[in-house]
Each structure stands twice: as structure tokens, then as C-alpha cells.
Design a protein around this motif. Sequence first.
Motif, PDB file in Angstrom:
ATOM      1  N   VAL A 199       0.829  -1.204   0.000  1.00 21.27           N
ATOM      2  CA  VAL A 199       0.000   0.000   0.000  1.00 21.27           C
ATOM      3  C   VAL A 199       0.866   1.258   0.000  1.00 21.27           C
ATOM      4  CG1 VAL A 199      -1.953  -1.167   1.093  1.00 21.27           C
ATOM      5  CG2 VAL A 199      -0.273   0.000   2.526  1.00 21.27           C
ATOM      6  N   THR A 200       2.060   1.180   0.573  1.00 21.90           N
ATOM      7  CA  THR A 200       2.958   2.335   0.572  1.00 21.90           C
ATOM      8  C   THR A 200       3.458   2.636  -0.844  1.00 21.90           C
ATOM      9  OG1 THR A 200       3.653   1.819   2.831  1.00 21.90           O
ATOM     10  CG2 THR A 200       5.061   3.295   1.574  1.00 21.90           C
ATOM     11  N   LEU A 201       3.835   1.606  -1.569  1.00 23.75           N
ATOM     12  CA  LEU A 201       4.262   1.801  -2.956  1.00 23.75           C
ATOM     13  C   LEU A 201       3.108   2.333  -3.811  1.00 23.75           C
ATOM     14  CD1 LEU A 201       6.408  -1.435  -3.452  1.00 23.75           C
ATOM     15  CD2 LEU A 201       7.265   0.910  -3.306  1.00 23.75           C
ATOM     16  N   THR A 202       1.913   1.809  -3.575  1.00 22.20           N
ATOM     17  CA  THR A 202       0.737   2.270  -4.319  1.00 22.20           C
ATOM     18  C   THR A 202       0.457   3.745  -4.059  1.00 22.20           C
ATOM     19  OG1 THR A 202      -0.240   0.048  -4.243  1.00 22.20           O
ATOM     20  CG2 THR A 202      -1.734   1.874  -4.682  1.00 22.20           C
ATOM     21  N   ALA A 203       0.796   4.212  -2.844  1.00 22.23           N
ATOM     22  CA  ALA A 203       0.576   5.619  -2.492  1.00 22.23           C
ATOM     23  C   ALA A 203       1.608   6.544  -3.128  1.00 22.23           C
ATOM     24  CB  ALA A 203       0.598   5.789  -0.979  1.00 22.23           C
ATOM     25  N   GLY A 204       2.598   5.982  -3.820  1.00 23.34           N
ATOM     26  CA  GLY A 204       3.574   6.807  -4.527  1.00 23.34           C
ATOM     27  C   GLY A 204       4.875   7.045  -3.800  1.00 23.34           C
ATOM     28  N   VAL A 205       5.143   6.299  -2.732  1.00 21.20           N
ATOM     29  CA  VAL A 205       6.394   6.451  -1.999  1.00 21.20           C
ATOM     30  C   VAL A 205       7.524   5.770  -2.761  1.00 21.20           C
ATOM     31  CG1 VAL A 205       7.601   5.898   0.148  1.00 21.20           C
ATOM     32  CG2 VAL A 205       5.198   6.591   0.209  1.00 21.20           C
ATOM     33  N   ASP A 206       8.673   6.428  -2.849  1.00 27.95           N
ATOM     34  CA  ASP A 206       9.877   5.808  -3.412  1.00 27.95           C
ATOM     35  C   ASP A 206      10.571   5.022  -2.309  1.00 27.95           C
ATOM     36  OD1 ASP A 206       9.555   6.916  -5.936  1.00 27.95           O
ATOM     37  OD2 ASP A 206      10.726   8.699  -5.460  1.00 27.95           O
ATOM     38  N   VAL A 207      10.609   3.700  -2.422  1.00 27.71           N
ATOM     39  CA  VAL A 207      11.256   2.856  -1.423  1.00 27.71           C
ATOM     40  C   VAL A 207      12.510   2.264  -2.051  1.00 27.71           C
ATOM     41  CG1 VAL A 207      11.030   0.887   0.135  1.00 27.71           C
ATOM     42  CG2 VAL A 207       9.031   2.320  -0.368  1.00 27.71           C
ATOM     43  N   HIS A 208      13.645   2.555  -1.441  1.00 28.34           N
ATOM     44  CA  HIS A 208      14.941   2.118  -1.961  1.00 28.34           C
ATOM     45  C   HIS A 208      15.561   1.128  -0.984  1.00 28.34           C
ATOM     46  CE1 HIS A 208      14.833   5.305  -5.053  1.00 28.34           C
ATOM     47  NE2 HIS A 208      14.277   6.038  -4.088  1.00 28.34           N
ATOM     48  N   GLY A 209      15.365  -0.149  -1.253  1.00 27.25           N
ATOM     49  CA  GLY A 209      15.984  -1.175  -0.439  1.00 27.25           C
ATOM     50  C   GLY A 209      17.423  -1.394  -0.836  1.00 27.25           C
ATOM     51  N   GLU A 210      18.172  -2.041   0.065  1.00 29.90           N
ATOM     52  CA  GLU A 210      19.589  -2.351  -0.187  1.00 29.90           C
ATOM     53  C   GLU A 210      20.365  -1.099  -0.599  1.00 29.90           C
ATOM     54  OE1 GLU A 210      19.662  -6.686  -1.971  1.00 29.90           O
ATOM     55  OE2 GLU A 210      17.863  -5.626  -2.671  1.00 29.90           O
ATOM     56  N   THR A 211      20.002   0.017   0.048  1.00 37.17           N
ATOM     57  CA  THR A 211      20.632   1.310  -0.204  1.00 37.17           C
ATOM     58  C   THR A 211      20.949   1.943   1.146  1.00 37.17           C
ATOM     59  OG1 THR A 211      19.319   1.569  -2.233  1.00 37.17           O
ATOM     60  CG2 THR A 211      20.426   3.536  -1.375  1.00 37.17           C
ATOM     61  N   ARG A 212      22.142   1.747   1.604  1.00 39.10           N
ATOM     62  CA  ARG A 212      22.531   2.202   2.936  1.00 39.10           C
ATOM     63  C   ARG A 212      22.663   3.724   2.992  1.00 39.10           C
ATOM     64  NH1 ARG A 212      24.672  -0.307   7.196  1.00 39.10           N
ATOM     65  NH2 ARG A 212      24.915  -2.221   5.971  1.00 39.10           N
ATOM     66  N   VAL A 213      22.145   4.317   4.064  1.00 37.52           N
ATOM     67  CA  VAL A 213      22.392   5.732   4.338  1.00 37.52           C
ATOM     68  C   VAL A 213      23.716   5.833   5.079  1.00 37.52           C
ATOM     69  CG1 VAL A 213      21.628   7.711   5.707  1.00 37.52           C
ATOM     70  CG2 VAL A 213      19.970   6.417   4.348  1.00 37.52           C
ATOM     71  N   ASN A 214      24.616   6.650   4.547  1.00 39.59           N
ATOM     72  CA  ASN A 214      25.959   6.789   5.134  1.00 39.59           C
ATOM     73  C   ASN A 214      26.093   7.985   6.061  1.00 39.59           C
ATOM     74  OD1 ASN A 214      26.968   4.518   3.751  1.00 39.59           O
ATOM     75  ND2 ASN A 214      27.300   5.742   1.901  1.00 39.59           N
ATOM     76  N   GLY A 215      25.198   8.960   5.932  1.00 41.28           N
ATOM     77  CA  GLY A 215      25.291  10.129   6.794  1.00 41.28           C
ATOM     78  C   GLY A 215      24.199  11.134   6.482  1.00 41.28           C
ATOM     79  N   ILE A 216      23.888  11.966   7.467  1.00 35.84           N
ATOM     80  CA  ILE A 216      22.873  13.010   7.324  1.00 35.84           C
ATOM     81  C   ILE A 216      23.482  14.313   7.818  1.00 35.84           C
ATOM     82  CG2 ILE A 216      20.551  13.756   7.957  1.00 35.84           C
ATOM     83  CD1 ILE A 216      19.993  10.796   8.745  1.00 35.84           C
ATOM     84  N   SER A 217      23.435  15.345   6.992  1.00 33.95           N
ATOM     85  CA  SER A 217      24.040  16.625   7.373  1.00 33.95           C
ATOM     86  C   SER A 217      23.097  17.772   7.041  1.00 33.95           C
ATOM     87  CB  SER A 217      25.378  16.824   6.669  1.00 33.95           C
ATOM     88  OG  SER A 217      25.225  16.757   5.259  1.00 33.95           O
ATOM     89  N   ARG A 218      23.269  18.864   7.762  1.00 32.12           N
ATOM     90  CA  ARG A 218      22.495  20.076   7.493  1.00 32.12           C
ATOM     91  C   ARG A 218      22.903  20.659   6.142  1.00 32.12           C
ATOM     92  NH1 ARG A 218      17.984  22.022  10.348  1.00 32.12           N
ATOM     93  NH2 ARG A 218      18.234  21.645  12.569  1.00 32.12           N
ATOM     94  N   ASP A 219      21.902  21.170   5.417  1.00 27.69           N
ATOM     95  CA  ASP A 219      22.165  21.798   4.131  1.00 27.69           C
ATOM     96  C   ASP A 219      21.216  22.980   3.997  1.00 27.69           C
ATOM     97  OD1 ASP A 219      22.961  22.436   1.601  1.00 27.69           O
ATOM     98  OD2 ASP A 219      22.024  20.711   0.622  1.00 27.69           O
TER      99      ASP A 219
END
Length: 436
Positions: A199-219
Amino acid sequence: MPQDARTARSAMPYWWDAAPPRSLPQAPLPAKVDVVVVGAGFAGLSAALVLARAGRSVAVFDALRPGEGASSRNGGITSGNIRPSFAAISKRFGEKVALGIEAEGKTAREFLYDFITTEGLGCDYKLVGNFKGALGYDQYDIMARAAETLSKRLSIDTYAVPHAEQQGYIGTEFYRGGTVRMDIGGLHPGKFHAEILRVTLTAGVDVHGETRVNGISRDGTGFRVATARGAVAARQVLVCTNGYTDGATPYLQRRLIPVRSRIIATEDLSAEVMDRLMPRRMMMGENRQLGYYYRPSPDGRKILLGGRDASRRGDPLEPTLRLKAGLAQIFPELENVTLSHSWFGSVAMNRDMLPRLFEHDGILYATGFCGSGVVWAPWVGSRAAHRLLGDEAGQSAFVSRAPAAVPLYRGDPWFMPAIIKGYAFQDHMAMRRARR
């Protein structure tokens, strides 16, 4: 060659037989979205669904296949348990706070059941009730009083079961009575996650599996989320990694302890055995530090039993043997039963042992479900989404400061085997006192 009776036929989760995690097609990353969600389990997907239906562009990232972590490895019991008991929370924070948390648990269970029904999620859900066993008569008295308070104050369908009536609920003499809650049921977590993903994919969410987040920074006024496949700009970031938190979010990593939880599944048992051991096919638990949780499989042919796993590396045999011994302690006739599955996953504990919804440096965190994520993860995840939207529905008893950091901890829970041994000793002494 016949199966070694000490081992299990499969080291994969029983749930994966019918609903294995799947790899999604690798789509190009968006340059910019309204919200990035880190973690594609129950919490992350539930939040993403709320956000997408409110008109936000959302990208969800997970280092594994979506749902490959705790969401498809848990016991599928819709308990919404809080690790500290009602009595312990009342003593520490007062009865008003304890009742507020229990009231939110009632609301969260109702939310889950409505979500399953409204969205048409095929996940073998059954509202069968939960029996929780008392180790001794003193413990039974405390549990019975708590059940009476919840029934009177919050209209929760819960009641005490004295030892003389216990066999009508569970075929064992191990407990000295217990309590029942009829607002708890069971589901197939693998199917549940697969349906939320659908249902999440049907709602239009982009889901990227096997894609590690390496860091989050202010921009500027937003964030730059660096992933293994490139960077994405986002106005807002929500982190829902729980027991699979890594160095990409060091602030959270210092506050959550991943603890292995293991589940075993028996071979198929006869209907006569199941009728004798689990006559009402309820979900089951018990009141000790390292208590077991157990249940019939959705088809009613197996017993699944889970508990904490003190191992930290590999897949050693000892934790499986410990759970099998625990199964035999409760049901002696299953001492020589063979196992079809034995698997583990990580749950997230924190110093307060309560789910948390908090913000730090502009990033929102929904996490710390302490082994009860089937109810709390969708609920807290959806509350987090409403907070990002600025809705009143974002209010929760779990909106708080961040849990305290664990001293000298940077992601490797080297101390957990010693802590679990300490809990085991406490349980041993409690059992001795209860049986006097």
C-alpha cells in the motif's frame, strides 16, 4: 541422514516460508524530496504512507531488503507491551503516567486493528487474547490487582485466571495462575510487512531497499542525506532504524542497544497436542526478566517460542538449546520435539525501556520499541509523520527527550552477555522464592 534433534531444519525465519523479503527494482534516486525516511520496517513505511497521502514527496531508504530486519523476524504478537510493569511505572512516575501509557497502548492496538481492516491487509490477523503466566502466587496477586485497575479505569478487557482455572487456557502446571488480555492478538509479520509495503508503494512512496544511508548533514534550511547510491536533498528527515541503527546516525546509535532475540518453531504437532497445550490458541507470555513469549503458528500446527539471545556473533547452537529447554520447562511433553526453524533478529532497548519519539538537531526519531514493535512501530511511526505535518495527531505519551546515552558505548554491545546472565540469575532466584 536424520535431523539432529538439537538443531532446526532451517535458520531462516519461519515467516519467510510464506512471505520472504524481496528486492525492489533499483530506481533512480530523486534529487530532492520533502521527507527522507531512514528504515523501511513497520515504523518507516507507516510514516511514509501518512506523509504521501498528505501530499508530501517521500523517499525511504533501507540498508537491507525492506522488512528484512525485525519487521519480518518477530513473533507477530500484537501485545503493545511496555517493558516496565504497570506497578513499576506507577511507582517511578505515578499512577497517572502509568495509566496514560496504558491508555495509549489501548489506542495503539485499536489503531493497528483498524489499519489492518481498513487497508485490507492480508496478514492472518486474529484477535485471540493473550495469557501471561505468573511464576508464584505473590506475583499472581500483583498481576491480578493490575488487571483489575486496567479493567476499571480504562475499560480494557482483562482479568485474572487463578491457578485452579489455568488448564482451560494453557496445558501446563509451570505457572501459578496468570492474567488474560482480550485486546491482544496475533498476525503473520512477514505478510503484514509485505502488505504495508504494497500500500505504501501504491501511495507513490519511493522505497529504496539495499541502499545504505551513510550520513545526514544540514544543508541550509534542509538536509543532505548521503546514501550508497548518491545524495538526496530533503526538507525533513525521519529516522526509524530501531534495532538496526548504525553509524549513519551516531547520536541515536549511542542511545539504542541492539539485543538479539531468537525464536524457535516446532515441527508440526497433532491437533490433539495443540488442543491440550493451547486450548484457546491464545498468544502467551510470562512475568520474568528473560521471560519467553510464545504462540501457535497461524495455521495452528506449530508452537513458536522466543526469548533473548546472549550471542553476539554468528549463529551458535547454545541459544537454540536454551529456548528448547525453556519450551520443555513449560511443556514437558515437548522435551524431545524436533524443530523446523530457529532464527534471530535485533530489537532495540534504551535506558528507560520505553518507545521514544524525539527530535535532535532538526531530525525526528521514532524508535526504541523494546521488543514490542508490532503495535508500537506502526503507531509511533504514524505519530511521527503527523508531527512532521504539524498535526495534532502527532501527540503521544512517548514524545519526550532523547533517551540518555549509554556510557562507553559506540555501537558494539559487548556488555550484553553479562547483563543477560545477570537477568538469568535474577530469574533463577525469583523462581526459587516463588516455589517455596
